[in-house]
Design an enzyme around this catalytic site. Structure first.
Site, PDB file in Angstrom:
ATOM      1  N   ASP B  90       0.868  -1.168   0.000  1.00 59.71           N
ATOM      2  CA  ASP B  90       0.000   0.000   0.000  1.00 59.71           C
ATOM      3  C   ASP B  90       0.912   1.227   0.000  1.00 59.71           C
ATOM      4  O   ASP B  90       2.015   1.217   0.531  1.00 59.71           O
ATOM      5  CB  ASP B  90      -0.934  -0.015   1.211  1.00 59.71           C
ATOM      6  N   SER B  91       0.391   2.310  -0.599  1.00 52.93           N
ATOM      7  CA  SER B  91       1.222   3.488  -0.851  1.00 52.93           C
ATOM      8  C   SER B  91       1.540   4.284   0.398  1.00 52.93           C
ATOM      9  O   SER B  91       2.504   5.042   0.430  1.00 52.93           O
ATOM     10  CB  SER B  91       0.494   4.407  -1.824  1.00 52.93           C
ATOM     11  N   ASP B 144      -3.011   8.099  -2.501  1.00 54.30           N
ATOM     12  CA  ASP B 144      -4.370   8.638  -2.498  1.00 54.30           C
ATOM     13  C   ASP B 144      -4.625   9.524  -1.289  1.00 54.30           C
ATOM     14  O   ASP B 144      -3.912   9.479  -0.299  1.00 54.30           O
ATOM     15  CB  ASP B 144      -5.397   7.498  -2.547  1.00 54.30           C
ATOM     16  N   GLN B 213     -11.538   6.941  -4.855  1.00 52.86           N
ATOM     17  CA  GLN B 213     -12.041   7.633  -3.672  1.00 52.86           C
ATOM     18  C   GLN B 213     -13.400   8.255  -4.024  1.00 52.86           C
ATOM     19  O   GLN B 213     -13.987   7.906  -5.042  1.00 52.86           O
ATOM     20  CB  GLN B 213     -11.028   8.681  -3.195  1.00 52.86           C
ATOM     21  N   GLY B 241     -11.258   4.168   0.901  1.00 52.41           N
ATOM     22  CA  GLY B 241     -12.159   5.099   1.582  1.00 52.41           C
ATOM     23  C   GLY B 241     -13.511   4.519   1.901  1.00 52.41           C
ATOM     24  O   GLY B 241     -14.464   5.249   2.156  1.00 52.41           O
ATOM     25  N   ASP B 291      -7.974  -7.080   2.221  1.00 58.05           N
ATOM     26  CA  ASP B 291      -6.912  -7.150   3.238  1.00 58.05           C
ATOM     27  C   ASP B 291      -7.493  -6.576   4.514  1.00 58.05           C
ATOM     28  O   ASP B 291      -8.361  -5.693   4.456  1.00 58.05           O
ATOM     29  CB  ASP B 291      -5.686  -6.322   2.835  1.00 58.05           C
ATOM     30  N   CYS B 329     -11.595 -26.678  11.044  1.00 61.93           N
ATOM     31  CA  CYS B 329     -10.375 -26.037  10.544  1.00 61.93           C
ATOM     32  C   CYS B 329      -9.200 -27.000  10.507  1.00 61.93           C
ATOM     33  O   CYS B 329      -9.060 -27.872  11.364  1.00 61.93           O
ATOM     34  CB  CYS B 329     -10.046 -24.818  11.414  1.00 61.93           C
ATOM     35  N   CYS B 331      -5.933 -25.897  10.449  1.00 61.30           N
ATOM     36  CA  CYS B 331      -4.679 -25.220  10.804  1.00 61.30           C
ATOM     37  C   CYS B 331      -3.993 -25.913  11.976  1.00 61.30           C
ATOM     38  O   CYS B 331      -4.592 -26.710  12.688  1.00 61.30           O
ATOM     39  CB  CYS B 331      -4.927 -23.739  11.107  1.00 61.30           C
ATOM     40  N   CYS B 334      -5.811 -25.648  15.380  1.00 57.68           N
ATOM     41  CA  CYS B 334      -7.017 -26.452  15.568  1.00 57.68           C
ATOM     42  C   CYS B 334      -6.747 -27.944  15.525  1.00 57.68           C
ATOM     43  O   CYS B 334      -7.482 -28.721  16.125  1.00 57.68           O
ATOM     44  CB  CYS B 334      -8.060 -26.063  14.523  1.00 57.68           C
ATOM     45  N   HIS B 360      -4.740 -19.151  13.246  1.00 57.30           N
ATOM     46  CA  HIS B 360      -6.076 -19.676  12.953  1.00 57.30           C
ATOM     47  C   HIS B 360      -6.945 -18.635  12.246  1.00 57.30           C
ATOM     48  O   HIS B 360      -7.629 -18.951  11.268  1.00 57.30           O
ATOM     49  CB  HIS B 360      -6.786 -20.143  14.217  1.00 57.30           C
TER      50      HIS B 360
END
Lengths: 398, 398
Positions: B90-91, B144, B213, B241, B291, B329, B331, B334, B360
């Site tokens: 990310d910027s 941005d 935006q 945004g 994300d 799960c 993982c 778990c 997890h």
């Protein structure tokens, strides 16, 4: 199921093989410390990856939180912490005698305050054995009275005498638990009124090791050793109350003097030791097993063991250093990341840094033990130790 | 090297395949967030084990500490953090506009104070692109101007207009860097006087994505989208945004209205989203990528995602619970540990707990994305989403 054989000796230094219910341990061996049922910042998978064979946990801590009954009902300590290899539990003697705050010692019991919430607890030798039996470790330690390194002789004798009386009681209770099915199920068997759980304990195959005390006084140590052996036989012997503040030459002098008096075919466990140089010095004096929080605690502080001495990864000199922490090391940290990245993790207070340095430091001591074992096997140990020490102390910086 | 194909659709929901220099990403995809070049508490090995495909890092944070020049001299961001899969940076626009303390925005640049030491920094669109170029991510984001969810229309328009002007400058600088070998080596090219490093950058193959935006105003969003597309073509489009304080029905209404206007063959990345239910709602509205720090942040607080809603592992009800955190799960957490043990780790403040719940939670969102992909493939997505939502919201507790 409890068997120790000497594979090779090279002077007083020994290489051996300790067979326990959950696996075999090659000695000299360093045990990572998982006080609360977890080696701080490391997973059981990590421990296997770095070659850990025997892991230590602490009966006092697990008794206070979450309680040994909880651990037992969750399948025992092996299942609880997902470590299926050998486990040793310390009795809690050292912890109880190290606690701040209220403590009252009598021959019958120690009353003390929990470090967690200040609540009052009582430990007797019998309870210490029951807790460890309930946890289900492979090796349980007798409940001992530890005094600081500078204790005078009457104080050290008093603690040693109490430790010996307690050893008898620990051994009786342990034999009762091992031999009488009733003792496991008829209760209440502990001070909180909990029954021991036959379902989880049925397969418990555990051995009890005594802890030698006697402060910094050789005569006390020698007498205590003889009286301990008279209470045996034992499958292992621990030396406690050393490296608790006394000068190093005193520690080493006592180890030198004790070595020839210790039974040759029983593993010798020097408790709470230590840093890399301490391990080498102790193996030179016939010690087989070690445990210490130094690799994980120092790792969390950014201090890493290397063959050239400790490295503080926070130092600015590592900022753009693309080299591994320790070029001789095979751990995930050293084979994956640069010093520059590790420094960044510490400076940026990222959790991964704590884990990566802990992982490396524990691996360092496990490899150190393995290297000593190999050098003993080829008869080169004295030469190896001299070369190791030269390199470690020559270039080290804190 | 930058290619997106749609594999299947099921209503507005899409399943696709994004080919990047460091690997292929199947969408819908959740990206774990490694702000400072590490996904908090997780190692690259952990990320591979839980099926992470694309990892996000933050240009602002890495610029402030350790500096992109350090990262470049340590081999670029992939090598630095030992993640050889796709990376997106990310910027720093979002970070700069979220910072407390001094900030001065002009069309030319943003001046702000570092969150680390309060020192003054200046970012321009060009510098934001150069930093990401120096880091060497597969996908760089345009710089941005982000406004809070409640911003009025003139404020939102002003930020959108600036974002569009900055997008033009970002794209020009990015094209310069990609096409002119001189631009990489002739310098100084950045505000701290550092030359970009041709040796590490020579193989850099990077694409730049714009960020839409326009606040909570559909007219602004629609206009901004069209003007962004006019500046293209682009290999991907981010929606920024949103989920910054506005009500959920506003977010979803905007996504509903934007979906048909977005070019179908370009991946859509909804920034900073989100919690499990947000992912499902966004995929229903045609979003491909996500994300969010929620899985790691909540994990460190003891809150775990499960198909039955969130679970707070500190709760006393888990004390003796031998069940896994999430029985569905796969993982390490778990498949290895009981809820009782995980609770113990949190109550005892053990570092391993932070790691196991983070692991997890990230795995949960990655599996959620994979399940959505599968349901889209079989044409069952609307039914799947309804069933998922019923189970998740019915039994959930915080």
């Amino acid at each position: 199921m409890f068997e120790f054989t000497i594979d090779a000796t090279c002077g007083p230094a020994r290489a051996g093989r300790l067979v326990l219910p959950h696996g075999t341990v090659l000695t000299p061996a360093f045990m990572p410390v998982g006080t609360q049922g977890t080696v701080r910042a490391l997973s059981p998978q990590d421990l296997r990856a770095i070659g850990a064979e025997l892991v230590l946990a602490n009966a006092y801590h697990l008794h206070v939180r979450p309680g040994e009954g909880v651990v037992a009902r969750l399948g025992g300590l092996h299942r609880f912490m997902a470590w299926d290899g050998p486990l040793l539990t310390d009795s809690g003697g050292f912890q109880v005698f190290s606690l701040e705050g209220f403590r009252h010692v009598s021959d019958d019991a120690v009353e003390f305050q929990s470090h967690v919430d200040g609540s009052r607890h009582t430990l007797t030798p019998e309870r210490a054995v029951e807790i460890q039996w309930t946890l289900g470790a492979d090796i349980a330690m007798a409940f001992d009275h530890v005094v600081p390194g500078g204790a005078d002789e009457p104080t050290a004798r008093d603690a040693m005498e109490r430790t010996l009386r307690w050893l008898g009681r620990c051994a009786r209770r342990h034999t009762e638990l091992k031999t009488s099915p009733d003792a496991r199920t008829v209760g209440p068997r502990n001070s909180t009124g909990e029954h021991l759980q036959p379902s989880v304990l049925a397969s418990c195959d555990q051995t009890l090791w005594p802890i030698l005390q006697g402060g910094s006084y050789l005569a006390l140590r020698a007498e205590g050793l003889q009286r301990t052996l008279d209470l045996g036989p034992w499958t292992g012997l621990a030396i406690g109350g050393l490296a608790v503040g006394e000068p190093k030459h005193v520690t080493y002098g006592l180890l030198d003097a004790l070595a020839p008096r210790l039974p040759p075919t029983v593993p010798r466990y020097l408790m709470g030791v230590g840093f890399p140089g301490d391990l080498v010095a102790a193996v030179e004096r016939g010690v087989d097993m070690f445990d210490c929080v130094a690799p994980t605690r120092n790792g969390r502080n950014g201090s890493a063991f290397t063959p050239d001495g400790p490295v503080n990864i926070r130092n600015a000199e590592h900022r753009e250093d693309s080299r591994p922490l320790d070029a001789t090391c095979d751990c995930e940290t050293c084979t994956t990341f640069s010093r520059g990245y590790l420094r960044h993790l510490f400076v940026a207070e990222e959790l991964l840094g704590l884990r990566l340095l802990s992982l490396h430091n524990v691996r360092f001591l496990i490899r150190l033990a393995a290297e000593m074992r190999a050098a003993i096997g080829t008869g080169e140990f004295p030469r190896w130790a001299a070369a190791w020490r030269r390199r470690y102390t020559q270039t080290g910086s804190t």
